[in-house]
Write a protein that holds these residues in place. Structure first.
Motif, mmCIF file in Angstrom:
data_model
loop_
_atom_site.group_PDB
_atom_site.id
_atom_site.type_symbol
_atom_site.label_atom_id
_atom_site.label_comp_id
_atom_site.label_asym_id
_atom_site.label_seq_id
_atom_site.Cartn_x
_atom_site.Cartn_y
_atom_site.Cartn_z
ATOM 1 N N UNK A 1 0.830 -1.211 0.000
ATOM 2 C CA UNK A 1 0.000 0.000 0.000
ATOM 3 C C UNK A 1 0.863 1.259 0.000
ATOM 4 N N UNK A 2 1.962 1.211 -0.757
ATOM 5 C CA UNK A 2 2.799 2.390 -0.909
ATOM 6 C C UNK A 2 3.811 2.646 0.182
ATOM 7 N N UNK A 3 3.792 1.831 1.245
ATOM 8 C CA UNK A 3 4.710 2.035 2.371
ATOM 9 C C UNK A 3 5.774 0.935 2.417
ATOM 10 N N UNK A 4 6.971 1.319 2.800
ATOM 11 C CA UNK A 4 8.068 0.359 2.935
ATOM 12 C C UNK A 4 7.980 -0.297 4.307
ATOM 13 N N UNK A 5 7.722 -1.614 4.308
ATOM 14 C CA UNK A 5 7.572 -2.350 5.562
ATOM 15 C C UNK A 5 8.890 -2.915 6.064
ATOM 16 N N UNK A 6 9.784 -3.230 5.140
ATOM 17 C CA UNK A 6 11.075 -3.801 5.522
ATOM 18 C C UNK A 6 12.120 -3.434 4.492
ATOM 19 N N UNK A 7 13.350 -3.196 4.982
ATOM 20 C CA UNK A 7 14.500 -3.051 4.098
ATOM 21 C C UNK A 7 15.721 -3.603 4.816
ATOM 22 N N UNK A 8 16.458 -4.466 4.141
ATOM 23 C CA UNK A 8 17.664 -5.015 4.752
ATOM 24 C C UNK A 8 18.121 -6.268 4.038
ATOM 25 N N UNK A 9 19.110 -6.914 4.603
ATOM 26 C CA UNK A 9 19.641 -8.133 4.027
ATOM 27 C C UNK A 9 18.746 -9.316 4.374
ATOM 28 N N UNK A 10 18.948 -10.407 3.643
ATOM 29 C CA UNK A 10 18.104 -11.577 3.845
ATOM 30 C C UNK A 10 18.193 -12.088 5.274
ATOM 31 N N UNK A 11 19.399 -12.065 5.856
ATOM 32 C CA UNK A 11 19.553 -12.538 7.237
ATOM 33 C C UNK A 11 18.822 -11.641 8.231
ATOM 34 N N UNK A 12 18.742 -10.339 7.913
ATOM 35 C CA UNK A 12 17.977 -9.421 8.767
ATOM 36 C C UNK A 12 16.491 -9.746 8.699
#
Length: 254
Positions: free
Chosen positions: A207-218
């Motif tokens: 819905x237009x918002x970033x819920x997660x950003x990071x590496x796969x392990x994160x």
């Protein structure tokens, strides 16, 4: 750590609808960044803003230290893009189609052969585009994005409509590109199992918002802390999206 693409509160509004809502991305140089989200989440709109194909409403972004809109033309020269299904002149060969793009970009003639070789189409360069299979057309689209070996690639659903063999070919190609010439790739796809095999970093939009950003392990760590199934990307993605949708429904009732 150098970020080659950064966005700050990037927002796109259409009258009463917000397609992208305050998205701040941090894409590492030389990485493959998997940009994920359900249909209508705002992935394609975000990519189009980075390419100057649609205007942003609020926020800002920088690519390789250059800021939009002041450095728009310089930014575009550093990006190769594949947005939705590419279209070609059916009665021209693959090579002739690429040569049109080459001339627009003012690149040397050798760049066409180089791009065809990168995507494995060198022996089919003189075949008419209308006689290409869907997989070959997708590869030709990627060849267009790869002309001149740009340092940044923005790829929107490059495996869309392909059979398993075609998906494997495109996945192997995309995975090899950062090593081949040190490019950075921002790629969106609904094929989560494919993204899991190639991506260094993940961004999840809903819905237009970033819920997660990071590496796969994160992502696995955060999923485990939330008691979500963390055995594969698809399960983690679905759990995060479901949690956000439930929270939205609760907010709407208040």
């Amino acid at each position: 750590m150098k970020y080659i693409i950064t966005t700050e509160q990037l927002t796109k509004k259409y009258k009463n609808f917000t397609a992208v809502n305050g998205v701040s991305l941090h894409i590492r140089q030389g990485s493959i960044y998997g940009f994920l989200g359900p249909n209508g989440a705002g992935k394609s709109t975000t990519m189009k803003m980075l390419l100057g194909l649609t205007t942003l409403t609020e926020g800002s972004f920088a690519i390789d230290g250059k800021h939009f809109p002041a450095d728009r033309l310089t930014i575009l020269k550093e990006i190769g893009s594949f947005i939705e299904s590419p279209s070609f002149y059916a009665n021209l060969t693959g090579r002739e189609n690429l040569d049109i793009i080459r001339q627009i970009l003012e690149l040397p003639k050798s760049s066409v052969d180089d791009a065809l070789e990168l995507v494995g189409l060198e022996e089919f360069g003189n075949r008419l585009a209308k006689k290409y299979s869907l997989g070959m057309k997708q590869r030709l689209g990627l060849a267009g994005a790869l002309l001149g070996r740009p340092p940044i690639l923005i790829l929107d659903e490059p495996t869309n409509g392909l059979d398993p063999t075609g998906i494997h070919e495109i996945r192997s190609l995309v995975k090899s590109l950062p090593t081949l010439y040190n490019c950075t790739i921002l790629i969106s796809s609904h094929m989560l199992s494919e993204i899991e095999l190639i991506a260094d970093d993940i961004g999840i939009l809903n819905h237009g918002r970033l819920l997660f950003e990071g590496r796969m392990e994160d992502l696995r760590r955060d999923a485990s802390q939330e008691s979500f199934a963390a055995d594969n990307l698809e399960n983690m993605f679905l759990s995060i999206i479901e949690k956000d949708n439930l929270a939205r429904k609760k907010e709407a009732k208040l």
